[in-house]
Design a protein around this motif. Structure first.
Motif, PDB file in Angstrom:
ATOM      1  N   THR A 116       0.856  -1.186   0.000  1.00  0.00           N
ATOM      2  CA  THR A 116       0.000   0.000   0.000  1.00  0.00           C
ATOM      3  C   THR A 116       0.895   1.241   0.000  1.00  0.00           C
ATOM      4  O   THR A 116       1.767   1.377   0.861  1.00  0.00           O
ATOM      5  CB  THR A 116      -0.889   0.012   1.260  1.00  0.00           C
ATOM      6  N   LEU A 117       0.654   2.138  -0.976  1.00  0.00           N
ATOM      7  CA  LEU A 117       1.479   3.339  -1.070  1.00  0.00           C
ATOM      8  C   LEU A 117       1.051   4.377  -0.037  1.00  0.00           C
ATOM      9  O   LEU A 117      -0.113   4.430   0.367  1.00  0.00           O
ATOM     10  CB  LEU A 117       1.369   3.943  -2.473  1.00  0.00           C
ATOM     11  N   ARG A 118       1.988   5.229   0.374  1.00  0.00           N
ATOM     12  CA  ARG A 118       1.680   6.326   1.281  1.00  0.00           C
ATOM     13  C   ARG A 118       0.698   7.295   0.638  1.00  0.00           C
ATOM     14  O   ARG A 118       0.684   7.418  -0.592  1.00  0.00           O
ATOM     15  CB  ARG A 118       2.946   7.128   1.585  1.00  0.00           C
ATOM     16  N   ASP A 119      -0.010   8.048   1.470  1.00  0.00           N
ATOM     17  CA  ASP A 119      -0.919   9.063   0.934  1.00  0.00           C
ATOM     18  C   ASP A 119      -0.141  10.279   0.453  1.00  0.00           C
ATOM     19  O   ASP A 119       0.856  10.669   1.057  1.00  0.00           O
ATOM     20  CB  ASP A 119      -1.898   9.529   2.029  1.00  0.00           C
ATOM     21  N   GLY A 120      -0.614  10.864  -0.614  1.00  0.00           N
ATOM     22  CA  GLY A 120      -0.156  12.195  -1.027  1.00  0.00           C
ATOM     23  C   GLY A 120       1.271  12.286  -1.525  1.00  0.00           C
ATOM     24  O   GLY A 120       1.877  13.355  -1.496  1.00  0.00           O
ATOM     25  N   ILE A 121       1.838  11.205  -2.010  1.00  0.00           N
ATOM     26  CA  ILE A 121       3.217  11.292  -2.527  1.00  0.00           C
ATOM     27  C   ILE A 121       3.199  11.909  -3.920  1.00  0.00           C
ATOM     28  O   ILE A 121       2.382  11.555  -4.776  1.00  0.00           O
ATOM     29  CB  ILE A 121       3.873   9.910  -2.555  1.00  0.00           C
ATOM     30  N   LYS A 122       4.092  12.905  -4.118  1.00  0.00           N
ATOM     31  CA  LYS A 122       4.146  13.586  -5.411  1.00  0.00           C
ATOM     32  C   LYS A 122       5.535  13.490  -6.010  1.00  0.00           C
ATOM     33  O   LYS A 122       6.542  13.444  -5.291  1.00  0.00           O
ATOM     34  CB  LYS A 122       3.795  15.061  -5.230  1.00  0.00           C
ATOM     35  N   PHE A 123       5.597  13.510  -7.326  1.00  0.00           N
ATOM     36  CA  PHE A 123       6.894  13.608  -8.024  1.00  0.00           C
ATOM     37  C   PHE A 123       7.400  15.038  -7.893  1.00  0.00           C
ATOM     38  O   PHE A 123       6.662  15.951  -7.504  1.00  0.00           O
ATOM     39  CB  PHE A 123       6.720  13.232  -9.500  1.00  0.00           C
ATOM     40  N   SER A 124       8.637  15.255  -8.288  1.00  0.00           N
ATOM     41  CA  SER A 124       9.252  16.577  -8.104  1.00  0.00           C
ATOM     42  C   SER A 124       8.517  17.661  -8.903  1.00  0.00           C
ATOM     43  O   SER A 124       8.625  18.843  -8.592  1.00  0.00           O
ATOM     44  CB  SER A 124      10.728  16.533  -8.487  1.00  0.00           C
ATOM     45  N   ASP A 125       7.766  17.269  -9.948  1.00  0.00           N
ATOM     46  CA  ASP A 125       7.035  18.275 -10.718  1.00  0.00           C
ATOM     47  C   ASP A 125       5.629  18.496 -10.173  1.00  0.00           C
ATOM     48  O   ASP A 125       4.845  19.264 -10.742  1.00  0.00           O
ATOM     49  CB  ASP A 125       6.971  17.875 -12.191  1.00  0.00           C
TER      50      ASP A 125
ATOM     51  N   LYS B 139      -3.507   3.107  -5.250  1.00  0.00           N
ATOM     52  CA  LYS B 139      -2.629   3.058  -4.093  1.00  0.00           C
ATOM     53  C   LYS B 139      -2.182   1.651  -3.719  1.00  0.00           C
ATOM     54  O   LYS B 139      -1.515   1.454  -2.709  1.00  0.00           O
ATOM     55  CB  LYS B 139      -3.337   3.696  -2.882  1.00  0.00           C
ATOM     56  N   THR B 140      -2.557   0.667  -4.517  1.00  0.00           N
ATOM     57  CA  THR B 140      -2.232  -0.704  -4.136  1.00  0.00           C
ATOM     58  C   THR B 140      -1.512  -1.424  -5.281  1.00  0.00           C
ATOM     59  O   THR B 140      -1.973  -1.407  -6.419  1.00  0.00           O
ATOM     60  CB  THR B 140      -3.514  -1.486  -3.783  1.00  0.00           C
TER      61      THR B 140
END
Lengths: 528, 294
Positions: free
Chosen positions: A110-119, A159-160
């Motif tokens: 399960t991925l973390r909430d709210g992760i963004k790439f540098s852009d 997210k999964t």
């Protein structure tokens, strides 16, 4: 005319003799001619780092096979999981939690909430799938073998991520924490595999890591800018500026002179001296690295285990640790570095010249023999080790013929089996012993048990079994046995566990080289 | 042919040839301190090379880990020790033999071969001259060191290959020098006279031209030796020369470089030794050239 010409050699001789030693190839010229951004209390905080080598792999996580590139990669591209700072365990990375089915074949992350790439765009499970599919199946991936147990990766929802294995594979989590599993946006990941992909494009990065790069070309400093979207919080340092200074002395002088805030690969000989000076610090960090001599077990009399054991006993490790590594290394007691499942109870080969002579007298090498030792030119630690071994092994009637050769030639020779011995070193890329055990101990096929040509079918089976075992306790016991069998067979001359060195100015805080020799700038601060 | 045989005419107004030679030589020696200084230095270096084992109690490759990094003027080690505790003076002294040998051997073949080629092409001319001089042009177009390194990387490191590599490239200046001199000599009366009385080309080249054109090439030998020793040192520095632990100045400089901030003497002292030999040979070359030119 003639007489005038005669004078130039005098000048040439004088200048050359005095300067040949002092004038090392270095990048100082380019560094001084370029304007340096200087950090003031009001301006951006810039960390100036001088490093011993510049990257040469394409800057795509799964295509990287050189240290300078992977050291950058871990700052730019995050992995699903992370190796702990001590380099032994695994902790959450982009995935905050994971679970496996009872048979160990299906893993759900399960991925973390709210992760963004540098852009600023959001990370999705499809990006994880896109990247890992490239790592395990991409044309240009250098690390496919690590992922071969994976049958399928699916993005269940945003997210999964679900990973299905074809057979149980104990090192899976360690593999997912390795730099080669760095996550790129799915479309960018796919593009890197195209035949006509321009590798310079990869230096304009878009990762979820603490820093990003807007582009780089060979010879220039690498400039990393902080990622304000970083999921662990915006890093304290605005910009990291990494220049390439290959000469050890020049790097240290730049640190002392305040031109650099941070330098890597401080010579072992200068750690103590630097720590005696004000304003700078130097340290050796424990990493999973070992130094040894590869013996070609297919060349008589090195095919006789007693000969190899004798050479091991005749090697004064303490003398090498003291003279070559200035005490910044430890006795190597096992064939694998000090990481997961390292068996610290193994005895190694303590220096014992009497035992060595006895073993040699019982072996096929008792009449004495000549062997080459191929040393990569430019590597002073290996050259110095060879000089010590030449004198030490002469006591056993072994004549070592030191041959300094270009690194590429040495590599070609040991791959083709045209050598008897060569000093080498190994650093773990993952926290699980499967990597070194498969590379350095499995015989029969390339890389032929670290090019030693040692092949023990029984040991090969044990290595395969250890990869399948799910129970940590049982695996540990299996790896202990594997280490012992290999140690006794002695296809290598085991010497020392090394550390990674760095030096920095007092205003730098929080620099740390972890157990796998990576360093991350996310926790580094500069106090002006 | 003596003077009497020519008919007994007194030669009072002519200074005897032998006497002329002597006064000239005396004058030249007086005005050539360069040559004298060079010779004194070189003799000193040769004495060190010959008596190396008597000058130092230490084996140049014997390691003594407890005595590593002793600075110059330490007890028992006048020039200090290196990272393995080896005596630097002992290594420098023994290396003198090797470096002089490199200088001598890697110059002798190019000198002989290059001079003969130069005389032959200069005297015979024609197609031979054209072909050989084009080869010379091609080899001249490469930087000397790059070509030597290229040859060394094909042959592999080591002393024998060093001689071969320097030999393959080193004959060119000798060929050019003697060819130029030969071109100037071939139309002189004594050569024409020799040809008239029916001497073979080989005889003319070896007996008549060679003794008259060899002097400039001989002077260049000293420059060549300096270059050869420096090339040897450079190749050792790059790991292509004599292999460790053999003491050689270039290799010692390279080995010490890593410890420059810790032990300056490891690099500087062999560098100075190289400097002394280089200066000695160059002074001799200069002195000889002055004698000839002056």
């Amino acid at each position: 005319m003639l007489a005038r010409n005669m004078r130039s050699p005098v000048i040439l001789a004088a200048v050359a003799a005095l300067l040949i030693g002092a004038c090392a190839p270095s990048g100082t010229q380019s560094a001084t001619t370029q304007p340096q951004p200087t950090a003031t209390s009001t301006g951006p905080k810039v960390l100036k780092m001088a490093r011993n080598a510049e990257p040469f792999s394409p800057f795509v996580p799964w295509q990287i096979d050189d240290n300078p590139a992977l050291f950058i990669s871990v700052n730019v591209y995050d992995t699903l999981l992370r190796t702990t700072k001590d380099g032994v365990g695994v902790e959450p990375g982009l995935a905050s939690k994971w679970e496996s089915s009872a048979d160990g074949l299906t893993w759900t992350f399960t991925l973390r909430d709210g992760i963004k790439f540098s852009d600023g765009s959001a990370l999705k499970a499809s990006d994880v799938k896109g990247s890992l599919d490239m790592a395990r199946g991409g044309e240009k991936s250098a690390w496919k073998d690590n992922y071969k147990a994976i049958k399928e990766i699916t993005a269940v929802d945003d997210k999964t991520v679900k990973i299905v294995l074809s057979q149980p594979y104990a090192p899976l989590l360690s593999v997912l924490a390795m730099f080669s599993g760095g996550i790129l946006p799915a479309d960018m990941a796919k593009a890197t595999d195209a035949k006509d992909y321009d590798n310079t494009m990869a230096w304009k990065t878009k990762g979820t890591g603490a820093y990003y790069s807007e582009g780089w070309k060979k010879g220039d400093p690498i400039i990393l800018k902080r990622n304000t979207n970083y999921w662990k919080g915006t890093p304290a340092v605005d910009e990291v500026r990494i220049e390439y200074i290959p000469d050890d002395n020049t790097r240290v002088l730049k640190l002392q002179g305040g031109e650099s805030d941070l330098v890597d690969f401080v010579p072992f000989s200068q750690i103590a001296a630097l720590n005696g000076q004000s304003g700078v610090k130097a340290q050796t960090f424990t990493i999973q690295q070992s130094a040894f001599v590869i013996l070609n077990t297919s060349k008589p009399p090195l095919d006789d285990a007693k000969v190899r054991q004798a050479l091991n006993y005749a090697t004064d490790k303490d003398a090498i640790i003291k003279t070559v590594y200035f005490g910044q290394a430890k006795f190597m007691n096992s064939p694998i570095p000090q990481g997961t499942y390292w068996d610290k109870s193994l005895p190694g080969y303590p220096y014992d010249i009497e035992k060595a002579k006895k073993l040699m007298s019982e072996s096929s090498g008792k009449a004495g023999f000549k062997m080459d030792m191929q040393v990569r030119s430019g590597n002073t630690n290996f050259a110095n080790t060879a000089v010590i071994l030449k004198e030490a092994w002469a006591k056993l009637g072994v004549t070592v013929d030191i041959q300094t050769l270009d690194t590429a030639v040495v590599r070609t020779n040991y791959r083709a089996g045209n050598f008897m011995s060569t000093p080498s070193a190994w650093t773990n890329d993952m926290n699980d012993p499967t990597e070194i055990v498969n590379y350095a101990m499995r015989g029969g096929a390339s890389p032929f048990s670290y090019w030693t040509r040692y092949n023990n079918p029984d040991l090969n089976d044990k290595i395969t079994k250890a990869d399948l075992e799910q129970d940590a306790k049982k695996r540990e016991a299996q790896y202990s046995e594997i280490q012992k069998i290999y140690l006794d067979a002695a296809p290598l001359v085991f010497i020392a566990y090394l550390g990674a060195t760095a030096g920095w100015r007092n205003n730098v805080d929080g620099f740390f080289i972890d157990g796998l020799s990576y360093y991350r700038f996310e926790d580094v601060k500069i106090n002006k | 042919m003596s003077e009497k045989a020519l008919g007994g005419r007194p030669l009072a107004e002519v200074v005897p040839l032998s006497q002329l030679g002597r006064t000239t030589r005396l004058q030249k020696i007086r005005v050539a301190p360069t040559l004298a200084a060079g010779l004194v230095l070189l003799v000193l270096v040769i004495v060190v090379a010959i008596t190396a084992p008597l000058l130092t109690p230490y084996d140049p490759i014997e390691q003594q880990f407890t005595e590593a990094f002793l600075p110059p003027f330490s007890t028992g080690h006048i020039l200090g020790t290196d990272n393995f505790g080896r005596d630097i003076w002992s290594r420098i002294a023994f290396s003198t033999r090797l470096d002089l040998q490199i200088g001598l051997l890697s110059v002798s073949f190019p000198f002989v071969f290059g001079s003969l080629i130069g005389i032959a092409t200069g005297y015979l001319g024609g197609t031979l001259d054209t072909i050989l001089m084009r080869i010379v042009d091609v080899l001249m177009a490469f930087p000397f060191l790059i070509l030597v390194i290229a040859i060394m990387s094909i042959l592999g490191p080591g002393l024998t290959n060093l001689y071969i590599a320097v030999g393959v490239v080193g004959w060119i200046p000798y060929a050019r020098i003697t060819r130029g001199e030969t071109l100037a000599t071939r139309h002189l009366e004594y050569v024409l006279a020799a040809r008239t009385i029916g001497c073979s080309s080989a005889r003319i080249m070896l007996r008549h031209i060679l003794p008259n054109v060899i002097a400039p090439a001989l002077i260049y030998v000293f420059t060549g030796m300096v270059l050869a020793i420096l090339t040897g040192a450079t190749l050792s520095f790059l790991g292509l020369g004599p292999q460790p632990p053999t003491p050689e100045w270039g290799a010692m400089i390279a080995e010490g470089r890593q410890y420059l901030l810790l032990a300056w003497w490891m690099t500087t002292l062999p560098g100075l030794a190289l400097l002394v030999v280089g200066v000695a040979l160059s002074l001799i070359g200069d002195g000889l050239a002055e004698r000839r030119g002056g």
